[in-house]
Design a protein around this motif. Structure first.
Motif, mmCIF file in Angstrom:
data_model
loop_
_atom_site.group_PDB
_atom_site.id
_atom_site.type_symbol
_atom_site.label_atom_id
_atom_site.label_comp_id
_atom_site.label_asym_id
_atom_site.label_seq_id
_atom_site.Cartn_x
_atom_site.Cartn_y
_atom_site.Cartn_z
ATOM 1 N N ALA A 1 0.833 -1.208 0.000
ATOM 2 C CA ALA A 1 0.000 0.000 0.000
ATOM 3 C C ALA A 1 0.863 1.252 0.000
ATOM 4 O O ALA A 1 0.568 2.226 -0.689
ATOM 5 C CB ALA A 1 -0.936 -0.001 1.205
ATOM 6 N N ALA A 2 1.965 1.203 0.773
ATOM 7 C CA ALA A 2 2.851 2.371 0.840
ATOM 8 C C ALA A 2 3.459 2.672 -0.528
ATOM 9 O O ALA A 2 3.700 3.820 -0.876
ATOM 10 C CB ALA A 2 3.948 2.136 1.863
ATOM 11 N N LEU A 3 3.694 1.612 -1.309
ATOM 12 C CA LEU A 3 4.326 1.809 -2.614
ATOM 13 C C LEU A 3 3.310 2.169 -3.701
ATOM 14 O O LEU A 3 3.589 2.973 -4.574
ATOM 15 C CB LEU A 3 5.072 0.529 -3.033
ATOM 16 N N LEU A 4 2.121 1.542 -3.639
ATOM 17 C CA LEU A 4 1.216 1.630 -4.781
ATOM 18 C C LEU A 4 -0.066 2.420 -4.553
ATOM 19 O O LEU A 4 -0.767 2.731 -5.508
ATOM 20 C CB LEU A 4 0.806 0.206 -5.229
ATOM 21 N N ALA A 5 -0.407 2.740 -3.290
ATOM 22 C CA ALA A 5 -1.731 3.313 -3.033
ATOM 23 C C ALA A 5 -1.945 4.606 -3.824
ATOM 24 O O ALA A 5 -1.040 5.413 -3.992
ATOM 25 C CB ALA A 5 -1.910 3.582 -1.548
ATOM 26 N N SER A 6 -3.154 4.775 -4.312
ATOM 27 C CA SER A 6 -3.521 5.965 -5.063
ATOM 28 C C SER A 6 -3.558 7.157 -4.107
ATOM 29 O O SER A 6 -4.044 7.054 -2.984
ATOM 30 C CB SER A 6 -4.898 5.755 -5.693
ATOM 31 N N SER A 7 -3.026 8.296 -4.564
ATOM 32 C CA SER A 7 -3.009 9.468 -3.675
ATOM 33 C C SER A 7 -4.193 10.389 -3.946
ATOM 34 O O SER A 7 -4.279 11.477 -3.408
ATOM 35 C CB SER A 7 -1.697 10.221 -3.842
ATOM 36 N N HIS A 8 -5.112 9.949 -4.815
ATOM 37 C CA HIS A 8 -6.310 10.757 -5.071
ATOM 38 C C HIS A 8 -7.164 10.830 -3.804
ATOM 39 O O HIS A 8 -7.109 9.949 -2.963
ATOM 40 C CB HIS A 8 -7.134 10.128 -6.200
#
Lengths: 243, 101
Positions: free
Chosen positions: B20-27
């Motif tokens: 999650a830390a690497l891939l999570a969407s920041s929207h």
């Protein structure tokens, strides 16, 4: 859909906090009862008078069982906490993340599941500034109670009506979908009741976004429960304490 | 070996937090987006917290910082339940000791 501080007025904050505390208290009582009723108390009381071998043995059974159940709650809680960090894109410049209420409720039972989600929400609010502390009652009501305890019974009823694998999948799918949708609708009502925005504006906006997130939630929930089941992590019905 | 599945689940949680830390969407999420588009997003008040936005305070690498914050959260939640479990166990032990003449 963690409500931050500032969206709710004091009336709605305290009202939802009272409802959330009441229902959570009931959940805790139900779980305590389930964990200690594993061996009838009369047996324990009687055995205590006669000799200590039975008492010690049964007490050990209770506490190791209760301990194991609480550790399972902790494990599922940490898994859902981690999964909630995973925001996935849902539409243009919008993201969603797992709620996890139905996963917790199906794996641990509805009352334990509700407690687990409430603890996750409290930790997120206190340590991670995710969801306001003033809105914690509302967030627990929306996600831990409506999105977990209430949603579980959608699964429960469908699974009771269609007693096979399809019924189980359909129940999990619909329960997970409606857990997100119902929580978002409750959230819209709370924000509108606080006078932050008109209900006619926020309700359709929240429902349409979270219907999409709900489909993702449903698919992830089915996968997660399958994996947990194959790892022998699901409890059987008697301990789940459903009624 | 009864606790083996519990350990596995916690390890999976750690793996999920790292991914999650690497891939999570920041929207923005559903509610944030609705709040912004309806014009009441500004009403949100920042809350004090140690790990705001799932980041360690004053840590240079955002992805690593978020992964570590996630792992700290996992530890906090697991230990809340673990301590309840152990305290219960302790309570039973105390009762047994006190009942002994």
């Amino acid at each position: 859909m963690h409500i931050p501080n500032g969206f709710l007025d004091p009336k709605v904050s305290t009202g939802t906090a009272f409802v959330a505390a009441g229902v959570l208290g009931y959940c805790i009582a139900k779980v305590r009862q389930a964990l200690s009723a594993f061996v009838p108390e009369s047996v324990l009381a009687g055995a205590g008078n006669i000799g200590c071998t039975i008492t010690q043995g049964s007490k050990k059974l209770i506490s190791s069982f209760a301990e194991n159940h609480l550790m399972r709650m902790g494990a599922i809680g940490s898994l859902i906490f981690a999964a909630q960090m995973f925001n996935f894109p849902i539409a243009t410049s919008t993201s969603g993340h797992l709620l996890g209420g139905v996963i917790a409720a199906v794996v641990l039972g509805p009352f334990s599941g509700s407690i687990v989600i409430a603890v996750v929400l409290a930790v997120q609010s206190i340590f991670f500034a995710d969801g306001g502390i003033m809105a914690l009652g509302a967030n627990i009501l929306n996600m831990a109670i409506i999105g977990t305890l209430a949603a579980y019974y959608i699964y429960y009823i469908i699974h009771k009506l269609i007693r096979n694998r399809i019924g189980s999948y359909a129940g999990i799918f619909l329960a997970a979908f409606f857990s997100v949708l119902a929580a978002s609708i409750a959230c819209a009502f709370e924000v509108a009741l606080s006078g932050t925005i008109e209900l006619s504006k926020i309700l359709p906006a929240m429902a349409s976004v979270h219907a999409k997130i709900g489909i993702a939630e449903a698919l992830i929930t089915i996968m997660a429960i399958e994996i947990l089941k194959s790892a022998n992590f699901e409890l059987d019905g008697t301990i789940k304490n459903e009624e | 070996m009864k606790n083996r599945p519990i350990k596995i689940i916690v390890l999976i949680a750690v793996a999920v937090a790292i991914i999650a830390a690497l891939l999570a969407s920041s929207h923005p999420d559903g509610l944030e987006k609705v709040a912004a588009s309806l014009g009441f997003g500004g009403k949100a008040k920042g809350t004090p917290g140690v790990f705001i936005d799932y980041q360690l305070p004053m840590f240079p690498l955002p992805a690593l910082s978020s992964a570590l914050a996630g792992i700290i959260g996992i530890i906090i939640i697991f230990f809340i339940f673990r301590s309840i479990a152990k305290v219960r166990h302790l309570g039973e032990l105390l009762k047994k000791l006190l009942k002994r003449p």
